[in-house]
Design an enzyme around this catalytic site. Structure first.
Site, mmCIF file in Angstrom:
data_model
loop_
_atom_site.group_PDB
_atom_site.id
_atom_site.type_symbol
_atom_site.label_atom_id
_atom_site.label_comp_id
_atom_site.label_asym_id
_atom_site.label_seq_id
_atom_site.Cartn_x
_atom_site.Cartn_y
_atom_site.Cartn_z
ATOM 1 N N ARG A 1 0.818 -1.264 0.076
ATOM 2 C CA ARG A 1 -0.235 -0.092 -0.013
ATOM 3 C C ARG A 1 0.862 1.366 -0.136
ATOM 4 O O ARG A 1 2.056 1.124 0.551
ATOM 5 C CB ARG A 1 -0.758 0.102 1.214
ATOM 6 C CG ARG A 1 -1.962 -1.166 1.278
ATOM 7 C CD ARG A 1 -2.923 -1.087 2.458
ATOM 8 N NE ARG A 1 -3.748 -2.200 2.372
ATOM 9 C CZ ARG A 1 -3.536 -3.185 2.798
ATOM 10 N NH1 ARG A 1 -2.699 -3.732 3.451
ATOM 11 N NH2 ARG A 1 -4.714 -4.260 2.599
ATOM 12 N N LYS B 1 -2.801 -1.639 7.666
ATOM 13 C CA LYS B 1 -4.071 -1.382 7.494
ATOM 14 C C LYS B 1 -4.945 -2.474 8.414
ATOM 15 O O LYS B 1 -4.512 -3.499 8.431
ATOM 16 C CB LYS B 1 -4.736 -1.576 6.158
ATOM 17 C CG LYS B 1 -6.332 -1.323 6.034
ATOM 18 C CD LYS B 1 -6.645 -1.482 4.603
ATOM 19 C CE LYS B 1 -8.177 -1.036 4.530
ATOM 20 N NZ LYS B 1 -8.540 -1.449 3.160
ATOM 21 N N HIS C 1 -1.905 3.091 -5.663
ATOM 22 C CA HIS C 1 -2.800 1.969 -5.412
ATOM 23 C C HIS C 1 -3.050 0.997 -6.268
ATOM 24 O O HIS C 1 -3.227 -0.108 -6.198
ATOM 25 C CB HIS C 1 -3.821 2.491 -4.492
ATOM 26 C CG HIS C 1 -4.523 1.379 -3.684
ATOM 27 N ND1 HIS C 1 -5.169 0.405 -3.883
ATOM 28 C CD2 HIS C 1 -4.241 1.160 -2.088
ATOM 29 C CE1 HIS C 1 -5.624 -0.474 -3.018
ATOM 30 N NE2 HIS C 1 -5.142 0.033 -2.060
ATOM 31 N N ARG D 1 -1.541 -2.680 -7.181
ATOM 32 C CA ARG D 1 -2.062 -3.799 -6.406
ATOM 33 C C ARG D 1 -2.934 -4.313 -6.975
ATOM 34 O O ARG D 1 -3.050 -5.738 -7.164
ATOM 35 C CB ARG D 1 -2.403 -3.168 -5.137
ATOM 36 C CG ARG D 1 -1.572 -2.916 -3.846
ATOM 37 C CD ARG D 1 -2.146 -2.191 -2.651
ATOM 38 N NE ARG D 1 -3.216 -3.096 -2.070
ATOM 39 C CZ ARG D 1 -2.606 -4.021 -1.072
ATOM 40 N NH1 ARG D 1 -1.341 -4.049 -0.899
ATOM 41 N NH2 ARG D 1 -3.468 -4.601 -0.606
ATOM 42 N N HIS E 1 -4.485 -8.708 2.446
ATOM 43 C CA HIS E 1 -5.745 -8.449 2.553
ATOM 44 C C HIS E 1 -6.194 -8.716 4.068
ATOM 45 O O HIS E 1 -6.041 -9.870 4.577
ATOM 46 C CB HIS E 1 -6.619 -9.206 1.275
ATOM 47 C CG HIS E 1 -6.570 -8.485 0.234
ATOM 48 N ND1 HIS E 1 -6.841 -9.201 -1.081
ATOM 49 C CD2 HIS E 1 -6.039 -7.308 -0.341
ATOM 50 C CE1 HIS E 1 -6.525 -8.513 -2.203
ATOM 51 N NE2 HIS E 1 -6.240 -7.225 -1.672
ATOM 52 N N TYR F 1 -4.274 -17.003 10.566
ATOM 53 C CA TYR F 1 -3.076 -17.886 10.127
ATOM 54 C C TYR F 1 -1.814 -17.185 10.410
ATOM 55 O O TYR F 1 -1.458 -16.051 10.506
ATOM 56 C CB TYR F 1 -3.216 -18.007 8.438
ATOM 57 C CG TYR F 1 -3.497 -16.556 7.775
ATOM 58 C CD1 TYR F 1 -2.404 -15.546 7.751
ATOM 59 C CD2 TYR F 1 -4.666 -16.266 7.346
ATOM 60 C CE1 TYR F 1 -2.539 -14.380 7.024
ATOM 61 C CE2 TYR F 1 -4.938 -15.086 6.814
ATOM 62 C CZ TYR F 1 -3.704 -14.216 6.600
ATOM 63 O OH TYR F 1 -3.855 -12.997 6.011
#
Length: 444
Positions: free
Chosen positions: A256, A286, A356, A359, A390, A400
């Site tokens: 980002r 984020k 951006h 991405r 994400h 995870y």
């Protein structure tokens, strides 16, 4: 029993005296002519164990009328009936009023800001305080926070709406609500008047998709060609070498924009080894506070050989600073969020591509590769989402290990670099090049 004519006829004497009403209420007349309402009562025990005699003052006549004095007397007697000392209750109420007047909205808002500040980035903390100082403090900053009600806050938010800042109004409402929740927790407010104001505001406009140069492209070859041409056009512009290197690095890593802006040399690992890595701290990623506070929440960015080459070309320029891409004027501050956008605009990509947008290009191109030999593998979509950091809607799903699939992530990062700049000039070619057009030259 006293009457107004009797009170008005009371003249001062050489010594103070009193005129009795009913229920222990009396008017105390001083030699100077003052007329003060008082009430005698008993409460508790004195040192001798007898009922303690006390006197309560209400105010002066005529400012306090006879009817008002009787009302205050009755209120005091009600407290006595409840086993409370009216003099003590008056001091408690006076102290509460004093504290309420001291606990203005601005005072509490700044305490809340100081409490939350350590959990935010410096830029966000500054933005929050600036928005309060601009839009809220002028209207309600000096008011005791406990006295502020919903209509007053709605008027403040409507002013923000009227200048077209709908999303800002909604963000401001959330901050106001957070401040009142803090005030309730600290005992200086009893309700949150901002809690339900969101329904009284205009609906937030749908977020516009960040433009990417691949938008509208139907074939893989067209997408790749468009992104490569964009890189060529931008690197042909005259600007600081570090800006071109920042653009190439964000294109290669698909991070980002704020993550490239705040990149620090200390976050890089193993550049001279076989597994170079950029470890972006969770606090810079984020997400909500829980995401930022995750113990093992750092975002791991495997670096391709092309990304490492960019970093090595950059080191002579900014390697002596903490930030990889510091501001030109203030080396302890990151480059502006508009620096890379401005380069894209100068290269002719206004409203066609933003930082951006890399991405989206990375995600689409790498997900659309054919399943031929050496192409897309089963499960690559999840790996690509992992590489893009994400934030999953399901927090359980998000628990995870972010180091998972690292070998495959490295393969994809290298493949993306080969597609993007594999046969392009090395990044160090930009070192020492002119950063502006001569005043007598072609200009732009």
């Amino acid at each position: 029993m006293l009457t107004d004519p009797k009170i008005k006829a009371a003249k001062p004497r050489e010594k103070a005296y009193k005129l009795s009403d009913t229920g222990q209420l009396f008017l105390h007349v001083t030699p100077a002519g003052g007329r003060h309402w008082r009430m005698n009562y008993t409460f508790g025990k004195n040192e001798q164990g007898r009922p303690a005699q006390k006197t309560l003052s209400f105010g002066s006549y005529p400012k306090l009328t006879l009817l008002d004095a009787r009302r205050k007397r009755d209120e005091a007697k009600d407290l006595l009936d409840d086993g409370l000392d009216p003099a003590v209750q008056r001091r408690v109420a006076s102290k509460a009023r004093s504290e309420a007047n001291e606990n203005t909205f601005e005072v509490i808002a700044r305490r809340w800001h100081d409490l939350r500040k350590p959990t935010w980035s410096a830029v966000h903390a500054s933005d929050v305080l600036r928005s309060l100082a601009l839009d809220v403090f002028p209207d309600v900053g000096e008011l005791p926070i406990a006295t502020i009600e919903s209509p007053k806050l709605l008027a403040v938010l409507n002013e923000v709406e009227q200048r077209g800042a709908i999303e800002t109004a909604h963000r401001l409402r959330q901050r106001l609500s957070d401040i009142f929740v803090y005030a309730i927790a600290t005992g200086v407010a009893k309700a949150d008047p901002a809690a339900s104001l969101g329904k009284a505001l205009r609906k937030k406009p749908r977020a516009k998709k960040q433009p990417s140069i691949i938008d509208g492209c139907r074939t893989q070859d067209e997408r790749i060609a468009k992104v490569r041409q964009l890189m060529i056009d931008c690197e042909a512009e005259r600007c600081r070498a570090s800006t071109k290197l920042a653009l190439r690095l964000i294109a290669l890593t698909a991070v980002r924009p704020n993550e490239i802006q705040g990149a620090r040399w200390a976050e890089l690992e193993g550049l001279d080894g076989t597994a170079p890595l950029w470890r972006i701290p969770a606090a810079r990623m984020k997400g909500d506070e829980d995401r930022k506070a995750e113990e093992h929440g750092d975002h791991l960015v495997p670096l391709s050989s092309h990304a490492v080459a960019v970093i090595r070309a950059l080191r002579p320029l900014t390697g002596g600073y903490e930030l990889m891409f510091p501001s030109e004027r203030h080396v302890h501050r990151p480059i502006s969020e508009n620096t890379l956008r401005a380069l894209l605009i100068r290269a002719g990509y206004y409203q066609r591509h933003v930082p951006h947008g890399f991405r989206a290009a990375f995600s689409t191109i790498m997900n659309e590769r054919p399943k031929a030999a050496g192409g897309r593998h089963e499960g690559d979509r999840a790996v690509i989402d992992l590489m893009l950091a994400h934030v999953p809607k399901d927090k359980v799903e998000g628990a995870y290990n972010r180091a998972d699939y690292m070998p495959r992530r490295r393969e994809l990062a290298q493949e993306w670099g080969d597609l993007l700049v594999g046969d392009m000039w090395p990044p160090e070619v930009h070192l020492g090049q002119p950063i502006r057009w001569a005043s007598t030259g072609p200009g732009r």
